[in-house]
Design a protein around this motif. Structure first.
Motif, PDB file in Angstrom:
ATOM      1  N   THR A  42       0.852  -1.181   0.000  1.00  0.00           N
ATOM      2  CA  THR A  42       0.000   0.000   0.000  1.00  0.00           C
ATOM      3  C   THR A  42       0.889   1.232   0.000  1.00  0.00           C
ATOM      4  O   THR A  42       1.771   1.362   0.850  1.00  0.00           O
ATOM      5  CB  THR A  42      -0.912   0.040   1.244  1.00  0.00           C
ATOM      6  OG1 THR A  42      -1.718  -1.138   1.264  1.00  0.00           O
ATOM      7  CG2 THR A  42      -1.811   1.264   1.227  1.00  0.00           C
ATOM      8  N   ILE A  43       0.651   2.127  -0.949  1.00  0.00           N
ATOM      9  CA  ILE A  43       1.329   3.421  -0.972  1.00  0.00           C
ATOM     10  C   ILE A  43       0.308   4.442  -0.492  1.00  0.00           C
ATOM     11  O   ILE A  43      -0.691   4.696  -1.168  1.00  0.00           O
ATOM     12  CB  ILE A  43       1.837   3.773  -2.382  1.00  0.00           C
ATOM     13  CG1 ILE A  43       2.804   2.686  -2.887  1.00  0.00           C
ATOM     14  CG2 ILE A  43       2.511   5.146  -2.378  1.00  0.00           C
ATOM     15  CD1 ILE A  43       3.189   2.832  -4.346  1.00  0.00           C
ATOM     16  N   LEU A  58      -1.508  -4.455  -5.059  1.00  0.00           N
ATOM     17  CA  LEU A  58      -0.989  -3.107  -4.860  1.00  0.00           C
ATOM     18  C   LEU A  58      -2.147  -2.129  -4.758  1.00  0.00           C
ATOM     19  O   LEU A  58      -3.055  -2.138  -5.598  1.00  0.00           O
ATOM     20  CB  LEU A  58      -0.079  -2.730  -6.029  1.00  0.00           C
ATOM     21  CG  LEU A  58       0.465  -1.308  -6.089  1.00  0.00           C
ATOM     22  CD1 LEU A  58       1.338  -1.002  -4.882  1.00  0.00           C
ATOM     23  CD2 LEU A  58       1.255  -1.104  -7.368  1.00  0.00           C
ATOM     24  N   ILE A  60      -2.703   2.026  -4.396  1.00  0.00           N
ATOM     25  CA  ILE A  60      -1.982   3.298  -4.486  1.00  0.00           C
ATOM     26  C   ILE A  60      -2.916   4.442  -4.122  1.00  0.00           C
ATOM     27  O   ILE A  60      -3.954   4.640  -4.759  1.00  0.00           O
ATOM     28  CB  ILE A  60      -1.404   3.517  -5.898  1.00  0.00           C
ATOM     29  CG1 ILE A  60      -0.531   2.328  -6.313  1.00  0.00           C
ATOM     30  CG2 ILE A  60      -0.602   4.821  -5.949  1.00  0.00           C
ATOM     31  CD1 ILE A  60      -0.104   2.349  -7.762  1.00  0.00           C
ATOM     32  N   ALA A  64       3.263   7.084  -7.562  1.00  0.00           N
ATOM     33  CA  ALA A  64       4.107   5.969  -7.988  1.00  0.00           C
ATOM     34  C   ALA A  64       4.590   6.224  -9.406  1.00  0.00           C
ATOM     35  O   ALA A  64       3.806   6.579 -10.284  1.00  0.00           O
ATOM     36  CB  ALA A  64       3.343   4.652  -7.923  1.00  0.00           C
ATOM     37  N   ILE A  76      -5.858   1.857  -8.072  1.00  0.00           N
ATOM     38  CA  ILE A  76      -5.372   3.232  -8.091  1.00  0.00           C
ATOM     39  C   ILE A  76      -6.523   4.100  -7.603  1.00  0.00           C
ATOM     40  O   ILE A  76      -7.515   4.282  -8.309  1.00  0.00           O
ATOM     41  CB  ILE A  76      -4.914   3.641  -9.504  1.00  0.00           C
ATOM     42  CG1 ILE A  76      -3.812   2.689  -9.997  1.00  0.00           C
ATOM     43  CG2 ILE A  76      -4.431   5.082  -9.514  1.00  0.00           C
ATOM     44  CD1 ILE A  76      -3.425   2.892 -11.445  1.00  0.00           C
ATOM     45  N   ALA A  80      -4.495   9.226  -6.093  1.00  0.00           N
ATOM     46  CA  ALA A  80      -3.217   8.721  -6.609  1.00  0.00           C
ATOM     47  C   ALA A  80      -2.782   9.401  -7.900  1.00  0.00           C
ATOM     48  O   ALA A  80      -3.604   9.853  -8.699  1.00  0.00           O
ATOM     49  CB  ALA A  80      -3.316   7.221  -6.831  1.00  0.00           C
ATOM     50  N   VAL A  82      -0.067   8.125 -10.878  1.00  0.00           N
ATOM     51  CA  VAL A  82       0.733   6.978 -11.294  1.00  0.00           C
ATOM     52  C   VAL A  82       1.257   7.204 -12.705  1.00  0.00           C
ATOM     53  O   VAL A  82       0.498   7.568 -13.608  1.00  0.00           O
ATOM     54  CB  VAL A  82      -0.102   5.674 -11.245  1.00  0.00           C
ATOM     55  CG1 VAL A  82       0.722   4.490 -11.726  1.00  0.00           C
ATOM     56  CG2 VAL A  82      -0.620   5.427  -9.836  1.00  0.00           C
TER      57      VAL A  82
END
Length: 113
Positions: A42-43, A58, A60, A64, A76, A80, A82
């Motif tokens: 996890t971001i 994943l 986000i 990223a 996403i 986010a 990306v």
């Protein structure tokens, strides 16, 4: 997330290099290099990642940049940003998210299409 321990890279932490592991990981800080995880990454919204990422799943919420290869799912979320190519069987991009790249999904279409 998978059961077990979850590692956290806090807001003030910067990691440069290769990051590998078997557990879940939450990134609130910054990571540059390569990430290879067997479970869930996890971001968070404060997280910034400049890395090629390989993980089972994943999520986000932050930023990223790099190519993503997930064996299960990439999500996403609206907050986010990306940049990079994604390869995963399932990809979710929420309204409001910023995405610049391509998506490759292993999908077999019927022969008559």
């Amino acid at each position: 997330m998978a059961t077990g321990e979850t590692g956290i890279i806090g807001k003030g932490i910067v990691i440069k290099g290769n990051l590998t592991g078997g557990g879940d990981l939450v990134i609130e800080g910054r990571v540059e290099g390569q990430i290879a995880l067997k479970n869930h990454l996890t971001i968070e919204s404060t997280g910034k990642v400049q890395a090629d990422i390989r993980a089972e799943e994943l999520t986000i919420n932050g930023e990223a940049s790099g190519n993503i290869d997930a064996s299960s799912r990439v999500a996403i979320n609206a907050s986010a940003k990306v940049a990079g190519d994604i390869k995963a069987p399932r990809v979710v991009i929420e309204d409001g998210a910023v995405f610049n790249g391509s998506i490759e999904m292993d999908v077999r279409l019927p022969d008559d299409i």
